[in-house]
Design an enzyme around this catalytic site. Structure first.
Site, PDB file in Angstrom:
ATOM      1  N   SER A 265       9.651   2.232  -1.308  1.00 21.91           N
ATOM      2  CA  SER A 265      10.646   1.670  -0.719  1.00 21.91           C
ATOM      3  C   SER A 265      11.860   1.392  -1.663  1.00 21.91           C
ATOM      4  O   SER A 265      12.436   2.522  -2.072  1.00 21.91           O
ATOM      5  CB  SER A 265      10.244   0.169  -0.348  1.00 21.91           C
ATOM      6  OG  SER A 265      10.923  -0.572   0.542  1.00 21.91           O
TER       7      SER A 265
ATOM      8  N   HIS B  97       5.576   0.987   7.081  1.00 18.82           N
ATOM      9  CA  HIS B  97       6.310   1.136   5.924  1.00 18.82           C
ATOM     10  C   HIS B  97       5.717   0.946   4.594  1.00 18.82           C
ATOM     11  O   HIS B  97       5.089  -0.076   4.407  1.00 18.82           O
ATOM     12  CB  HIS B  97       7.694   0.212   6.136  1.00 18.82           C
ATOM     13  CG  HIS B  97       8.606   0.405   4.672  1.00 18.82           C
ATOM     14  ND1 HIS B  97       9.428   1.321   4.597  1.00 18.82           N
ATOM     15  CD2 HIS B  97       8.838  -0.678   4.051  1.00 18.82           C
ATOM     16  CE1 HIS B  97      10.085   1.040   3.283  1.00 18.82           C
ATOM     17  NE2 HIS B  97       9.729  -0.150   2.952  1.00 18.82           N
TER      18      HIS B  97
ATOM     19  N   GLU C 196       8.419   4.955  11.085  1.00 14.32           N
ATOM     20  CA  GLU C 196       9.613   4.039  10.481  1.00 14.32           C
ATOM     21  C   GLU C 196      10.959   4.706  10.404  1.00 14.32           C
ATOM     22  O   GLU C 196      11.097   5.802  10.481  1.00 14.32           O
ATOM     23  CB  GLU C 196       9.079   3.779   9.110  1.00 14.32           C
ATOM     24  CG  GLU C 196       9.007   4.913   8.092  1.00 14.32           C
ATOM     25  CD  GLU C 196       8.731   4.281   6.657  1.00 14.32           C
ATOM     26  OE1 GLU C 196       9.566   3.101   6.279  1.00 14.32           O
ATOM     27  OE2 GLU C 196       7.989   4.980   5.943  1.00 14.32           O
TER      28      GLU C 196
END
Length: 256
Positions: A94, A217, A187
């Protein structure tokens, strides 16, 4: 900036034999060494390599440019400890995936050689959200990432910097090392991943993308018990082993 080195039980190999440099996720304002210990511990166990986990500064203490600087400093520290860049694979999930790519690019601007490989798990790769608005996942993302990203960027944006200059997608990609990118098929950050893969391919670089259906995600970090997450960690292990086996002084400088 604080780092911890995580090793599997019985691992005594020096970092000069190979090391993974890992940046945790958390949207640039949360997450720490504890929240992602399970991720680095699994990588350490599967690879039998030391994993250096970086506790970089985050909002509200600093803007994103200082987060990047902390990560570059962690990579520089490894090199100063005598680890060859050809023995380092950089990874993150991320926000940490953004930092993995941004560290390579900022490091090169500061005269640091690129490492043997880079891994991004659902990485954010561009701070500007314009391109994502036309992607099919803009309203499909189960986490609603598209709606919160502009708010996050507004918070972490440095006062005296252009977000375009900080985004890995806008950098010169011609010297980046082999990349493995993991993304959930639904996503919105799949937009970033597809564009990065295209950019690396055009630049003549190696990029492997795994797009996983029916996932969320950063699922390997958030839901590590899933069979799909276990498969991702196995793929990452194989990628790391291949990068370290194929690395050479010339490839560390982006030749080829």
């Amino acid at each position: 900036m604080t780092v911890e080195t995580v090793r599997a039980p019985g691992c005594v190999a020096p970092m000069s034999d190979g090391v993974v440099l890992y940046f945790h996720g958390g949207g640039f304002f949360c997450g720490n060494l504890d929240s992602h210990l399970h991720v680095v511990a699994r990588i350490a166990r599967l690879t039998n390599l030391p994993v250096v986990h970086v506790d970089y500064r985050q909002h509200p203490e600093v803007a994103i440019d200082m987060s990047i600087q902390d990560c570059v400093d962690a990579y520089r520290w490894l090199l100063e400890e005598g680890v060859s860049p050809t023995r380092v694979v950089v990874a993150g999930d991320s926000a940490g995936g953004f930092l993995a790519f941004a560290t390579l690019i900022a490091g090169q601007r500061n005269g640091l050689a690129v490492p043997a490989g880079v891994i991004g798990i659902s990485p954010l790769l561009e701070l500007d959200s314009l391109a994502r608005k036309s992607h099919e996942n803009f309203r499909r993302d189960p986490f609603g990432v598209a709606s919160v990203l502009p708010l996050i960027v507004e918070c972490i944006h440095p006062a005296q910097a252009d977000v375009d200059d900080l985004s890995p997608l806008n950098a010169d990609l011609k010297t980046l090392p082999p990349a493995l990118i993991i993304v959930a098929e639904s996503e919105v950050l799949r937009c970033d991943v597809e564009r990065m893969c295209e950019g690396l391919t055009v630049a003549g670089r190696q990029c492997t993308v795994q797009s996983w259906p029916h996932q969320l995600h950063a699922f390997p970090a958030l839901l590590p018990f899933l069979p799909e997450s276990r498969a991702v960690f196995e793929s990452m292990t194989q990628f790391i082993e291949t990068c370290l086996a194929n690395s050479s002084p010339s490839s560390s400088m982006g030749v080829g």
